[in-house]
Motif scaffolding. Structure first.
Motif, PDB file in Angstrom:
ATOM      1  N   UNK A   1      12.493   1.393  -1.037  1.00 14.58           N
ATOM      2  CA  UNK A   1      13.119   0.367  -0.193  1.00 14.58           C
ATOM      3  C   UNK A   1      12.272   0.125   1.058  1.00 14.58           C
ATOM      4  N   UNK A   2      11.707   1.204   1.600  1.00 18.79           N
ATOM      5  CA  UNK A   2      10.820   1.045   2.755  1.00 18.79           C
ATOM      6  C   UNK A   2       9.589   0.217   2.389  1.00 18.79           C
ATOM      7  N   UNK A   3       9.034   0.501   1.207  1.00 21.77           N
ATOM      8  CA  UNK A   3       7.871  -0.269   0.744  1.00 21.77           C
ATOM      9  C   UNK A   3       8.246  -1.737   0.600  1.00 21.77           C
ATOM     10  N   UNK A   4       9.391  -1.995  -0.017  1.00 20.99           N
ATOM     11  CA  UNK A   4       9.850  -3.375  -0.201  1.00 20.99           C
ATOM     12  C   UNK A   4      10.053  -4.067   1.144  1.00 20.99           C
ATOM     13  N   UNK A   5      10.763  -3.404   2.046  1.00 19.95           N
ATOM     14  CA  UNK A   5      11.077  -4.027   3.333  1.00 19.95           C
ATOM     15  C   UNK A   5       9.827  -4.248   4.177  1.00 19.95           C
ATOM     16  N   UNK A   6       8.825  -3.386   4.021  1.00 18.43           N
ATOM     17  CA  UNK A   6       7.616  -3.493   4.839  1.00 18.43           C
ATOM     18  C   UNK A   6       6.638  -4.537   4.316  1.00 18.43           C
TER      19      UNK A   6
ATOM     20  N   UNK B   1       0.353  11.069   0.212  1.00 13.95           N
ATOM     21  CA  UNK B   1       1.247  10.067  -0.386  1.00 13.95           C
ATOM     22  C   UNK B   1       2.000   9.239   0.655  1.00 13.95           C
ATOM     23  N   UNK B   2       2.527   9.894   1.701  1.00 14.39           N
ATOM     24  CA  UNK B   2       3.248   9.124   2.720  1.00 14.39           C
ATOM     25  C   UNK B   2       2.296   8.235   3.513  1.00 14.39           C
ATOM     26  N   UNK B   3       1.027   8.613   3.590  1.00 16.29           N
ATOM     27  CA  UNK B   3       0.027   7.786   4.264  1.00 16.29           C
ATOM     28  C   UNK B   3      -0.613   6.755   3.355  1.00 16.29           C
ATOM     29  N   UNK B   4      -0.223   6.751   2.080  1.00 18.64           N
ATOM     30  CA  UNK B   4      -0.851   5.815   1.140  1.00 18.64           C
ATOM     31  C   UNK B   4      -0.492   4.363   1.435  1.00 18.64           C
ATOM     32  N   UNK B   5       0.561   4.153   2.244  1.00 14.80           N
ATOM     33  CA  UNK B   5       0.963   2.790   2.602  1.00 14.80           C
ATOM     34  C   UNK B   5       0.222   2.283   3.838  1.00 14.80           C
ATOM     35  N   UNK B   6      -0.616   3.111   4.440  1.00 10.17           N
ATOM     36  CA  UNK B   6      -1.302   2.743   5.682  1.00 10.17           C
ATOM     37  C   UNK B   6      -2.720   2.243   5.376  1.00 10.17           C
ATOM     38  N   UNK B   7      -3.729   2.861   5.961  1.00 10.94           N
ATOM     39  CA  UNK B   7      -5.112   2.402   5.792  1.00 10.94           C
ATOM     40  C   UNK B   7      -5.518   2.407   4.322  1.00 10.94           C
TER      41      UNK B   7
ATOM     42  N   UNK C   1       9.607   1.326  10.586  1.00 14.99           N
ATOM     43  CA  UNK C   1       8.572   2.306  10.328  1.00 14.99           C
ATOM     44  C   UNK C   1       8.810   3.023   9.014  1.00 14.99           C
ATOM     45  N   UNK C   2       7.747   3.646   8.510  1.00 12.02           N
ATOM     46  CA  UNK C   2       7.886   4.451   7.297  1.00 12.02           C
ATOM     47  C   UNK C   2       8.473   5.820   7.615  1.00 12.02           C
ATOM     48  N   UNK C   3       8.379   6.228   8.863  1.00 12.15           N
ATOM     49  CA  UNK C   3       8.924   7.519   9.256  1.00 12.15           C
ATOM     50  C   UNK C   3      10.160   7.376  10.148  1.00 12.15           C
ATOM     51  N   UNK C   4      10.324   6.226  10.752  1.00 12.34           N
ATOM     52  CA  UNK C   4      11.429   6.020  11.708  1.00 12.34           C
ATOM     53  C   UNK C   4      12.493   5.147  11.062  1.00 12.34           C
TER      54      UNK C   4
END
Length: 266
Positions: free
Chosen positions: A255-260, A157-163, A73-76
């Motif tokens: 790193x989260x963006x890369x891994x996701x 910004x943290x939600x920019x990776x979602x919808x 997760x982006x938060x977990x």
């Protein structure tokens, strides 16, 4: 210190919750669902969204920690195998507080009356109940465009990776105090025209939508879907409040963006 735990509700998450609760109580922490200093979310990003809305009235007092029992997760950032390490960290180690900006949504109605205010951690969307959404878009009180299309999405910004990302929006680092406006299937031809690109607004700018035809709209705030009638305007801006995450180790955003989205590993 007082703590609370929210869970996705599946068997694995509930089992982890019981184990963490027992461990933390053994360390003399106090379980308090109403006024926790720390809220541990066990499940995924959706579980943390639920926890955020549950404690949105005390964001200056409650910090969040995410444990993911499914996909990254982006938060977990903690996994079930690290529960013992996490419990010891919570009980014994001072934590770093990381703050992310939030989106404020204010809906005002025809004929006056009380306005409705929401906070979103990820995004808010606006769609027409029937047919095409037609909205005048104002930025800082000045008319910008008349939008026609399926809808509009305003994200943090943290939600920019979602919808937002699915709509072709940019990915913003959560250290930026900004919001992003992305279009859903806008109508562009010889007669109708929109900017056709996502807009990134700084924290001192507002974006206001004013209905052109119809006054009933489907508005989402994160995972909540709401019907609002007799709408006069919907205003978006960076909220004064922030969400606070308790960090016991680095959790780099890129790193989260890369891994996701890029990494082919599980």
């Amino acid at each position: 210190m007082k703590f609370a735990i929210t869970t996705k509700g599946d068997t694995r998450s509930n089992t982890l919750m019981q184990k963490m609760r027992t461990y933390l109580l053994d360390f003399d922490l106090i379980y308090d669902e109403d006024q926790p200093d720390i809220c541990l979310s066990v499940g995924g990003d959706g579980t943390l969204l639920y926890a955020f809305h549950r404690y949105s009235s005390r964001l200056d007092k409650t910090a969040f920690i995410g444990v993911h029992t499914g996909h990254l997760g982006f938060y977990a950032d903690w996994v079930p195998e690290e529960i013992e390490k996490l419990v010891i960290a919570v009980a014994k180690t001072p934590y770093q507080v990381i703050e992310y900006p939030l989106l404020e949504v204010i809906i005002r109605y025809q004929h006056g009356g009380r306005e409705t205010r929401y906070l979103a951690l990820n995004e808010s969307t606006v769609k027409s109940v029937e047919g095409t959404l037609v909205m005048d878009v104002e930025i800082r009180g000045q008319h910008f465009e008349r939008f026609r299309g399926d809808g509009l999405c305003v994200s943090t910004p943290s939600g920019s990776t979602a919808y937002n990302k699915a709509l072709g929006g940019a990915i913003l680092h959560p250290s930026l105090r900004a919001i992003q406006v992305a279009e859903m299937a806008s109508i562009n031809n010889r007669v109708f025209r929109t900017v056709g690109s996502p807009l990134i607004l700084p924290d001192h700018h507002t974006c206001t939508l004013k209905p052109v035809n119809g006054q009933d709209f489907q508005v989402t705030v994160d995972h909540l879907t709401l019907l609002h009638k007799d709408v006069k305007s919907i205003q978006f801006r960076v909220a004064d409040e922030k969400i606070r995450f308790a960090r016991f180790r680095p959790f780099p955003f890129w790193k989260r963006v890369h891994d996701s989205f890029i990494s082919d590993s599980d």
